[in-house]
Write a protein that holds these residues in place. Structure first.
Motif, short mmCIF file in Angstrom:
data_model
loop_
_atom_site.label_atom_id
_atom_site.label_comp_id
_atom_site.label_asym_id
_atom_site.label_seq_id
_atom_site.Cartn_x
_atom_site.Cartn_y
_atom_site.Cartn_z
N ASN A 11 0.82 -1.22 0.00
CA ASN A 11 0.00 0.00 0.00
C ASN A 11 0.85 1.27 0.00
N LEU A 12 1.88 1.32 0.85
CA LEU A 12 2.73 2.50 0.88
C LEU A 12 3.48 2.66 -0.44
N GLN A 13 3.96 1.57 -0.98
CA GLN A 13 4.65 1.63 -2.27
C GLN A 13 3.73 2.17 -3.35
N LEU A 14 2.50 1.72 -3.36
CA LEU A 14 1.55 2.20 -4.36
C LEU A 14 1.27 3.70 -4.18
N ARG A 15 1.13 4.14 -2.94
CA ARG A 15 0.90 5.57 -2.70
C ARG A 15 2.10 6.40 -3.14
N ILE A 16 3.30 5.88 -2.91
CA ILE A 16 4.52 6.57 -3.36
C ILE A 16 4.55 6.61 -4.88
N MET A 17 4.22 5.50 -5.53
CA MET A 17 4.20 5.47 -6.99
C MET A 17 3.22 6.50 -7.53
N LYS A 18 2.06 6.62 -6.91
CA LYS A 18 1.07 7.59 -7.37
C LYS A 18 1.62 9.01 -7.28
N VAL A 19 2.37 9.31 -6.23
CA VAL A 19 3.01 10.63 -6.11
C VAL A 19 4.00 10.82 -7.25
N LEU A 20 4.82 9.81 -7.50
CA LEU A 20 5.85 9.93 -8.55
C LEU A 20 5.24 10.01 -9.94
N TRP A 21 4.15 9.29 -10.19
CA TRP A 21 3.48 9.39 -11.50
C TRP A 21 2.91 10.78 -11.70
N LYS A 22 2.42 11.37 -10.63
CA LYS A 22 1.80 12.70 -10.70
C LYS A 22 2.86 13.79 -10.81
N LYS A 23 3.90 13.69 -10.00
CA LYS A 23 4.96 14.70 -9.95
C LYS A 23 6.26 14.07 -10.41
N GLN A 24 6.54 14.14 -11.67
CA GLN A 24 7.79 13.60 -12.19
C GLN A 24 8.96 14.33 -11.54
N GLY A 25 9.85 13.58 -10.93
CA GLY A 25 11.01 14.18 -10.30
C GLY A 25 10.73 14.67 -8.90
N SER A 26 10.79 13.77 -7.92
CA SER A 26 10.47 14.12 -6.55
C SER A 26 11.58 13.68 -5.60
N THR A 27 11.87 14.53 -4.64
CA THR A 27 12.79 14.17 -3.57
C THR A 27 12.03 13.38 -2.52
N VAL A 28 12.76 12.82 -1.56
CA VAL A 28 12.12 12.12 -0.45
C VAL A 28 11.18 13.09 0.27
N HIS A 29 11.65 14.31 0.47
CA HIS A 29 10.84 15.33 1.15
C HIS A 29 9.56 15.63 0.36
N ASP A 30 9.69 15.74 -0.97
CA ASP A 30 8.50 15.99 -1.82
C ASP A 30 7.46 14.88 -1.64
N VAL A 31 7.94 13.63 -1.65
CA VAL A 31 7.03 12.48 -1.50
C VAL A 31 6.38 12.53 -0.11
N GLN A 32 7.20 12.77 0.90
CA GLN A 32 6.68 12.83 2.27
C GLN A 32 5.62 13.92 2.40
N THR A 33 5.87 15.08 1.85
CA THR A 33 4.93 16.20 1.91
C THR A 33 3.64 15.87 1.18
N SER A 34 3.75 15.29 -0.01
CA SER A 34 2.56 14.92 -0.78
C SER A 34 1.70 13.91 -0.03
N LEU A 35 2.34 12.93 0.59
CA LEU A 35 1.60 11.93 1.35
C LEU A 35 0.92 12.57 2.57
N GLU A 36 1.63 13.48 3.23
CA GLU A 36 1.05 14.16 4.39
C GLU A 36 -0.18 14.98 4.00
N GLN A 37 -0.13 15.61 2.83
CA GLN A 37 -1.27 16.39 2.35
C GLN A 37 -2.49 15.50 2.09
N GLU A 38 -2.25 14.21 1.85
CA GLU A 38 -3.34 13.26 1.65
C GLU A 38 -3.72 12.58 2.96
N GLY A 39 -3.14 13.05 4.08
CA GLY A 39 -3.46 12.50 5.39
C GLY A 39 -2.71 11.22 5.72
#
Length: 131
Positions: A11-39
Protein backbone atom coordinates in the motif's frame (compact mmCIF):
# COMPACT_ATOMS: atom_id res chain seq x y z
CA UNK A 1 19.44 -3.03 -10.42
CA UNK A 2 17.39 -6.17 -9.91
CA UNK A 3 14.61 -7.15 -12.30
CA UNK A 4 11.23 -5.52 -11.97
CA UNK A 5 8.82 -7.25 -9.64
CA UNK A 6 5.33 -6.05 -10.47
CA UNK A 7 3.35 -9.02 -9.18
CA UNK A 8 2.77 -7.39 -5.82
CA UNK A 9 3.13 -3.93 -4.42
CA UNK A 10 2.42 -2.77 -0.89
CA UNK A 11 0.00 0.00 0.00
CA UNK A 12 2.73 2.50 0.88
CA UNK A 13 4.65 1.63 -2.27
CA UNK A 14 1.55 2.20 -4.36
CA UNK A 15 0.90 5.57 -2.70
CA UNK A 16 4.52 6.57 -3.36
CA UNK A 17 4.20 5.47 -6.99
CA UNK A 18 1.07 7.59 -7.37
CA UNK A 19 3.01 10.63 -6.11
CA UNK A 20 5.85 9.93 -8.55
CA UNK A 21 3.48 9.39 -11.50
CA UNK A 22 1.80 12.70 -10.70
CA UNK A 23 4.96 14.70 -9.95
CA UNK A 24 7.79 13.60 -12.19
CA UNK A 25 11.01 14.18 -10.30
CA UNK A 26 10.47 14.12 -6.55
CA UNK A 27 12.79 14.17 -3.57
CA UNK A 28 12.12 12.12 -0.45
CA UNK A 29 10.84 15.33 1.15
CA UNK A 30 8.50 15.99 -1.82
CA UNK A 31 7.03 12.48 -1.50
CA UNK A 32 6.68 12.83 2.27
CA UNK A 33 4.93 16.20 1.91
CA UNK A 34 2.56 14.92 -0.78
CA UNK A 35 1.60 11.93 1.35
CA UNK A 36 1.05 14.16 4.39
CA UNK A 37 -1.27 16.39 2.35
CA UNK A 38 -3.34 13.26 1.65
CA UNK A 39 -3.46 12.50 5.39
CA UNK A 40 -0.82 9.76 5.23
CA UNK A 41 2.06 10.72 7.53
CA UNK A 42 5.34 8.78 7.53
CA UNK A 43 8.82 9.55 8.84
CA UNK A 44 11.38 10.86 6.36
CA UNK A 45 13.53 7.78 6.97
CA UNK A 46 10.58 5.47 6.25
CA UNK A 47 10.00 7.12 2.85
CA UNK A 48 13.75 7.08 2.06
CA UNK A 49 14.02 3.38 2.96
CA UNK A 50 10.94 2.51 0.94
CA UNK A 51 12.25 4.40 -2.12
CA UNK A 52 15.58 2.56 -1.83
CA UNK A 53 13.77 -0.80 -1.69
CA UNK A 54 11.57 0.21 -4.61
CA UNK A 55 14.67 1.13 -6.60
CA UNK A 56 16.14 -2.32 -5.87
CA UNK A 57 12.94 -3.83 -7.31
CA UNK A 58 13.18 -1.67 -10.43
CA UNK A 59 10.07 0.38 -9.66
CA UNK A 60 11.87 3.72 -9.40
CA UNK A 61 15.21 5.23 -10.33
CA UNK A 62 17.00 8.35 -9.20
CA UNK A 63 19.29 11.10 -10.40
CA UNK A 64 21.56 12.97 -8.05
CA UNK A 65 21.25 16.75 -8.06
CA UNK A 66 23.68 18.27 -5.61
CA UNK A 67 23.16 16.38 -2.38
CA UNK A 68 19.61 15.29 -3.18
CA UNK A 69 18.26 12.25 -4.94
CA UNK A 70 15.47 13.00 -7.40
CA UNK A 71 13.25 9.96 -7.87
CA UNK A 72 11.34 9.04 -11.03
CA UNK A 73 9.04 6.10 -11.74
CA UNK A 74 10.59 3.29 -13.82
CA UNK A 75 7.23 1.67 -14.47
CA UNK A 76 3.87 2.97 -15.59
CA UNK A 77 0.62 2.67 -13.71
CA UNK A 78 -0.58 0.34 -16.48
CA UNK A 79 2.38 -1.99 -15.91
CA UNK A 80 1.73 -2.08 -12.15
CA UNK A 81 -2.00 -2.71 -12.62
CA UNK A 82 -1.27 -5.50 -15.09
CA UNK A 83 1.19 -7.19 -12.74
CA UNK A 84 -1.02 -6.95 -9.66
CA UNK A 85 -4.20 -8.03 -11.46
CA UNK A 86 -2.33 -10.94 -13.03
CA UNK A 87 -1.11 -12.01 -9.60
CA UNK A 88 -4.61 -11.83 -8.10
CA UNK A 89 -6.07 -13.70 -11.06
CA UNK A 90 -3.49 -16.48 -10.73
CA UNK A 91 -3.36 -16.79 -6.94
CA UNK A 92 -6.98 -16.23 -5.93
CA UNK A 93 -8.88 -17.40 -8.99
CA UNK A 94 -6.46 -20.04 -10.34
CA UNK A 95 -6.36 -18.17 -13.65
CA UNK A 96 -10.14 -18.14 -14.08
CA UNK A 97 -11.13 -14.80 -15.59
CA UNK A 98 -14.78 -15.82 -15.33
CA UNK A 99 -14.38 -16.50 -11.61
CA UNK A 100 -12.71 -13.15 -11.04
CA UNK A 101 -15.33 -11.18 -12.99
CA UNK A 102 -18.12 -13.07 -11.24
CA UNK A 103 -16.62 -12.20 -7.85
CA UNK A 104 -16.24 -8.53 -8.81
CA UNK A 105 -19.81 -8.33 -10.05
CA UNK A 106 -21.18 -9.88 -6.86
CA UNK A 107 -19.09 -7.55 -4.67
CA UNK A 108 -19.95 -4.23 -6.28
CA UNK A 109 -23.04 -2.52 -7.53
CA UNK A 110 -22.85 -2.66 -11.33
CA UNK A 111 -24.58 -0.06 -13.48
CA UNK A 112 -26.22 -0.65 -16.83
CA UNK A 113 -23.53 1.57 -18.39
CA UNK A 114 -20.77 -0.60 -16.94
CA UNK A 115 -22.46 -3.76 -18.21
CA UNK A 116 -22.76 -2.19 -21.66
CA UNK A 117 -19.07 -1.25 -21.55
CA UNK A 118 -18.21 -4.83 -20.58
CA UNK A 119 -20.30 -6.16 -23.46
CA UNK A 120 -18.39 -3.88 -25.86
CA UNK A 121 -15.06 -5.10 -24.45
CA UNK A 122 -16.15 -8.71 -24.90
CA UNK A 123 -17.32 -8.05 -28.45
CA UNK A 124 -13.96 -6.39 -29.33
CA UNK A 125 -12.03 -9.29 -27.80
CA UNK A 126 -14.13 -11.83 -29.73
CA UNK A 127 -13.44 -9.93 -32.95
CA UNK A 128 -9.69 -9.92 -32.22
CA UNK A 129 -9.74 -13.67 -31.64
CA UNK A 130 -11.66 -14.31 -34.86
CA UNK A 131 -9.25 -12.26 -37.00
Amino acid sequence: MKGRSLRSIGNLQLRIMKVLWKKQGSTVHDVQTSLEQEGDSHAYTTIATMLRKMEERGLVEHNKEGRQFIYHPSVTDKEVKSGVVGDILDRLFLGSLTGMVSQLMSQRKVSIEELEDLEKLIARKKKQLED
